[in-house]
Design an enzyme around this catalytic site. Structure first.
Site, PDB file in Angstrom:
ATOM      1  N   HIS A  70       7.095   6.835   9.065  1.00 30.78           N
ATOM      2  CA  HIS A  70       6.578   5.954   8.281  1.00 30.78           C
ATOM      3  C   HIS A  70       4.722   5.863   8.229  1.00 30.78           C
ATOM      4  CE1 HIS A  70       5.450   1.636   7.020  1.00 30.78           C
ATOM      5  NE2 HIS A  70       6.069   2.099   5.986  1.00 30.78           N
ATOM      6  N   HIS A 116      -2.632   3.848   2.321  1.00 31.01           N
ATOM      7  CA  HIS A 116      -1.580   2.615   2.278  1.00 31.01           C
ATOM      8  C   HIS A 116      -2.549   1.388   1.652  1.00 31.01           C
ATOM      9  CE1 HIS A 116       0.454  -1.065   3.809  1.00 31.01           C
ATOM     10  NE2 HIS A 116       1.346  -0.427   3.350  1.00 31.01           N
TER      11      HIS A 116
END
Length: 187
Positions: A70, A116
């Site tokens: 991730h 992100h």
């Protein structure tokens, strides 16, 4: 409790309506043990084995489940402050991850970046958002004092055998991201 009634505690609301008993909690714990992760994995393997090959997309080839790094393995040792960077992606691949998750934003001039957050503040201290900067300005930003924010095109080129799960963070980034994927032949 009437003779011959099943063992267990009475459920007050059901008992008041005359609807019987609740199974003892011990029974539920046993069921959870029997149907735990091992059984789920067995069912998934059996399902994958029994499915015709044309129903399984190559991205999700068995065996399953798949481990994803991730944000490029943000929590892996050495990846602190360099999540979603080429350095982080390479480290995840070196550790054996075949699947890497990343997020993308698009700059004001249409360049797609693996990053992100909406703003750069958490990773760089700069309050700007990628969508307000040009590609040249984003290219100059460094995370953790050592890693630039990578263009998605550079990531796909550097790691062609890696399978990416790409989280597109804005509507404006959808078309440019699809274009980068198509140009890289990474479909």
């Amino acid at each position: 409790m009437p003779a011959g009634a099943p063992a267990g505690r009475r459920h007050p609301a059901r008992h008041a309506r005359g609807q019987g008993h609740v199974r003892p909690a011990q029974h539920l714990r046993h069921r959870a043990r029997v149907r735990g992760p091992g059984r789920a994995a067995q069912r998934a393997r059996r399902r994958d084995r029994d499915l015709p090959g044309h129903l399984i997309h190559p991205y999700l080839e068995p065996p399953v489940p798949h481990a994803l790094a991730h944000r490029g393995g943000a929590l892996l040792a050495g990846n602190e402050q360099v999540e979603n960077t080429l350095e982080a992606f390479r480290r995840a691949v070196e550790l054996g991850y075949a699947y890497v998750e990343t997020d993308v934003h698009v700059s004001a001039d249409g360049v797609v970046y693996a990053f992100h957050d909406l703003s750069l503040s958490r990773m760089t201290g700069d309050e700007a958002a990628i969508e307000t900067l040009t590609g040249d300005q984003v290219d100059a930003v460094v995370m953790g004092g050592r890693a630039p924010i990578p263009r998605l095109s550079a990531v796909l080129e550097a790691l062609p055998a890696t399978r990416f799960n790409i989280d597109v963070k804005s509507d404006a980034a959808v078309e440019p991201t699809l274009d980068v994927i198509a140009r890289a032949g990474a479909q």
